[in-house]
Design an enzyme around this catalytic site. Structure first.
Site, mmCIF file in Angstrom:
data_model
loop_
_atom_site.group_PDB
_atom_site.id
_atom_site.type_symbol
_atom_site.label_atom_id
_atom_site.label_comp_id
_atom_site.label_asym_id
_atom_site.label_seq_id
_atom_site.Cartn_x
_atom_site.Cartn_y
_atom_site.Cartn_z
ATOM 1 C CG ASP A 1 18.933 -74.543 15.294
ATOM 2 O OD1 ASP A 1 19.750 -75.051 15.668
ATOM 3 O OD2 ASP A 1 18.371 -73.550 13.961
ATOM 4 C CG HIS B 1 20.691 -78.430 13.958
ATOM 5 N ND1 HIS B 1 21.232 -77.587 13.715
ATOM 6 C CD2 HIS B 1 20.217 -79.440 12.204
ATOM 7 C CE1 HIS B 1 20.890 -77.192 12.305
ATOM 8 N NE2 HIS B 1 20.003 -78.166 11.721
#
Ligand SMILES: *[C@@H]1O[C@H](CO)[C@@H](O)[C@H](O)[C@H]1NC(C)=O
Ligand SMILES: *[C@@H]1O[C@H](CO)[C@@H](O)[C@H](O)[C@H]1NC(C)=O
Ligand SMILES: *[C@@H]1O[C@H](CO)[C@@H](O)[C@H](O)[C@H]1NC(C)=O
Length: 388
Positions: A216, A239
C-alpha cells in the site's frame, strides 16, 4: 619531578574511571532483556521480560538492550512513559509476532507512547517481523500494525528493519519532532493495507535514507499533520507517497508544509499523490515533491479529489500551493500527470522541470487537468491544460 611522576601515575589510574563514569552518566547503563528472563529463541513468550526491563529503564534511565542474533516472541510490547529521563533502546535483535490467535486483535505489536527524547537505534539487522501472511487473507479481521508511536516528542528511530506487517508497519500519531532514518520496510506487493509509514496529527517529522517496499502507501500523510519531510526515500513496490486520503467521512483534515525530496519510486502505482474524498473539509497546502526519480510508475503525478466517491456532497478539502519540480523517469501507465480537482479547483499548482516518458518506446503520455489552476514550465509531456 617525583611529585609530577606520581601525579601522572595517579592521573593514569583515575582517567579511565572518569571516562567510564562519564560514559555511564551520559549514556546510562545497559539493561538487557536477557538479564530479566528473556529466552530469545523465537518461540518462548518473552513479553514479561521486556515489560520488566522497560519498567527498570523507565524509572532509572539507561539503555534497554535487545541483543543481536536473538529473536524474541512477544504478544505485545508496551513502552509507555512518562519516564523521568531520556531513554535509549538498542534494537539489535529481532521481535517476532505471536500466532494470529494470541495477538490482541486490532492492537499494534509494539506501542510506544508518552515519551520525550526517546532514541531507538539498531544495527540494521534487528527489528520486527509481523508474520503478516497469516492475516492478509482475512479481510474481516481487525488487522494490527507493528510499531505505533503516540504522543512522542523529540524521537529518533534509526537502523531497523520491519517486515510482513498484517497492516501498517509504522504509525505515528500526535508526535512532534521525530526523525526516522535508515528504516527498511519489506512486505509483498500483494499484501493488503500494508502502508509503510502512516502519519497523523503530527508535526516536524523527518523520514530519511529509507527503503520501503509494501502493498500500500509507502508513506501516507494524514489529517492534522504539518512540516513532514521525506528525503532520500526509495519506495516500491507499493502505492507511492500520499497526502491523504483527506476528508473521509466528512472529516475536517488539515495538512500543510510537506516536502518530499530526492525520493525514488520503483514500480509503484503512484508517485506523488494527493487524494481527498468529497464531503470533507480542511486543506492540503504547501506540498512539494522535488527531485524525484521514477522507474515504471503508473501515475507519477496525481491529484485525485474524487477518491472513494461514495457520497455526492458539495464540500471539499481545498488544495493549494502544490509544487512538482524535477521529476525524471518512466511511466508505466498512460497518464504522466493527472490533476483531477473538484469544482472549487486546486490553486497554484506548479509543474517545473518534469521529464516523464513512457516505458514503451514511442508511446505518447497524456496529461489530464480538471479545474486545476497554476503554471507549467519545462515539462515533457507538455502541459497546456492548466487554468490561470
Ligand atoms: C551496552 O550495549 C551495547 C549494545 O549492545 C554494547 O555495544 C556495549 O558494549 C554495552 N556496554 C556495556 C558497558 O556493557
Ligand atoms: C523540512 O524541510 C523544510 C524545507 O526545507 C525545512 O524548513 C524544515 O526544517 C524541515 N523539517 C524537518 C523536520 O526536517
Ligand atoms: C539530492 O540529490 C542531489 C543529487 O544527488 C544532491 O546534490 C542533493 O544534495 C540532494 N539533496 C538532498 C536534500 O538530499
Amino acid at each position: 619531578m617525583q611529585s609530577f611522576i606520581i601525579f601522572v601515575i595517579v592521573l593514569g589510574f583515575i582517567s579511565p574511571c572518569l571516562c567510564t563514569r562519564l560514559n555511564v552518566g551520559t549514556k546510562g547503563s545497559n539493561n538487557s532483556v536477557m538479564d530479566n528472563g528473556a529466552i530469545g529463541d523465537g518461540k518462548s513468550d518473552d513479553t514479561q521480560a521486556f515489560a520488566t526491563t522497560w519498567s527498570n529503564v523507565c524509572k532509572k534511565g539507561g539503555i534497554l538492550v535487545i541483543p543481536e542474533e536473538k529473536s524474541f516472541l512477544v504478544t505485545k510490547l508496551h513502552f509507555s512513559g512518562p519516564c523521568p529521563g531520556k531513554i535509549h533502546i538498542q534494537f539489535d535483535g529481532q521481535i517476532v509476532a505471536p500466532p494470529k490467535e494470541t495477538w490482541k486483535s486490532g492492537e499494534s505489536l509494539i506501542s510506544i507512547e508518552n515519551l520525550k527524547g526517546l532514541t531507538i537505534d539498531g544495527n540494521g539487522q534487528g527489528g520486527a517481523d509481523g508474520d503478516g501472511s497469516t492475516w492478509w487473507q482475512c479481510s474481516d479481521c481487525q488487522r494490527p500494525g507493528i510499531f505505533h508511536f503516540h504522543n512522542c516528542q523529540d524521537l529518533s528511530v534509526s537502523n531497523i528493519k520491519i517486515t510482513n506487517s498484517p497492516r501498517n508497519h509504522i504509525s505515528i500519531n500526535k508526535c512532534s519532532g521525530a526523525t526516522f532514518s535508515h528504516i527498511f520496510i519489506d512486505s509483498p506487493q500483494t499484501s493488503p493495507n500494508t502502508d509503510g509509514i502512516d502519519i497523523s496529527f503530527s508535526s516536524n517529522i523527518l523520514i530519511e535514507d529509507s527503503n520501503i517496499k509494501s502493498g500500500d502507501d509507502c508513506i501516507a500523510i494524514n489529517g492534522g499533520s504539518s512540516i513532514i519531510n521525506a528525503t532520500r526515500v526509495t519506495c516500491g513496490p507499493g502505492h507511492g507517497i500520499s497526502v491523504g486520503s483527506l476528508g473521509k467521512v466528512r472529516a475536517d483534515d488539515q495538512v500543510s508544509d510537506v516536502y518530499v525530496r530526492n525520493c525514488t519510486f520503483i514500480g509503484t502505482s503512484n508517485g506523488g499523490r494527493i487524494k481527498t474524498t468529497p464531503g470533507g473539509s480542511g486543506y492540503a497546502k504547501r506540498i512539494t515533491f522535488e527531485d524525484i526519480i521514477l522507474d515504471n510508475v503508473k501515475n507519477p503525478i496525481i491529484i485525485d479529489q474524487r477518491y472513494n466517491k461514495y457520497l455526492e456532497l458539495d464540500t471539499d478539502v481545498s488544495i493549494s500551493d502544490v509544487t512538482y519540480r524535477g521529476f525524471d523517469g518512466t511511466c508505466e501507465g498512460n497518464t504522466a500527470i493527472d490533476l483531477d480537482c473538484s469544482p472549487d479547483g486546486c490553486h497554484n499548482i506548479i509543474l517545473d522541470q518534469i521529464n516523464i516518458e513512457s516505458n514503451q518506446p514511442g508511446k505518447k503520455l497524456s496529461v489530464i487537468c480538471n479545474n486545476a489552476y497554476g503554471t507549467a514550465t519545462n515539462t515533457n509531456p507538455t502541459v497546456s491544460c492548466l487554468l490561470s
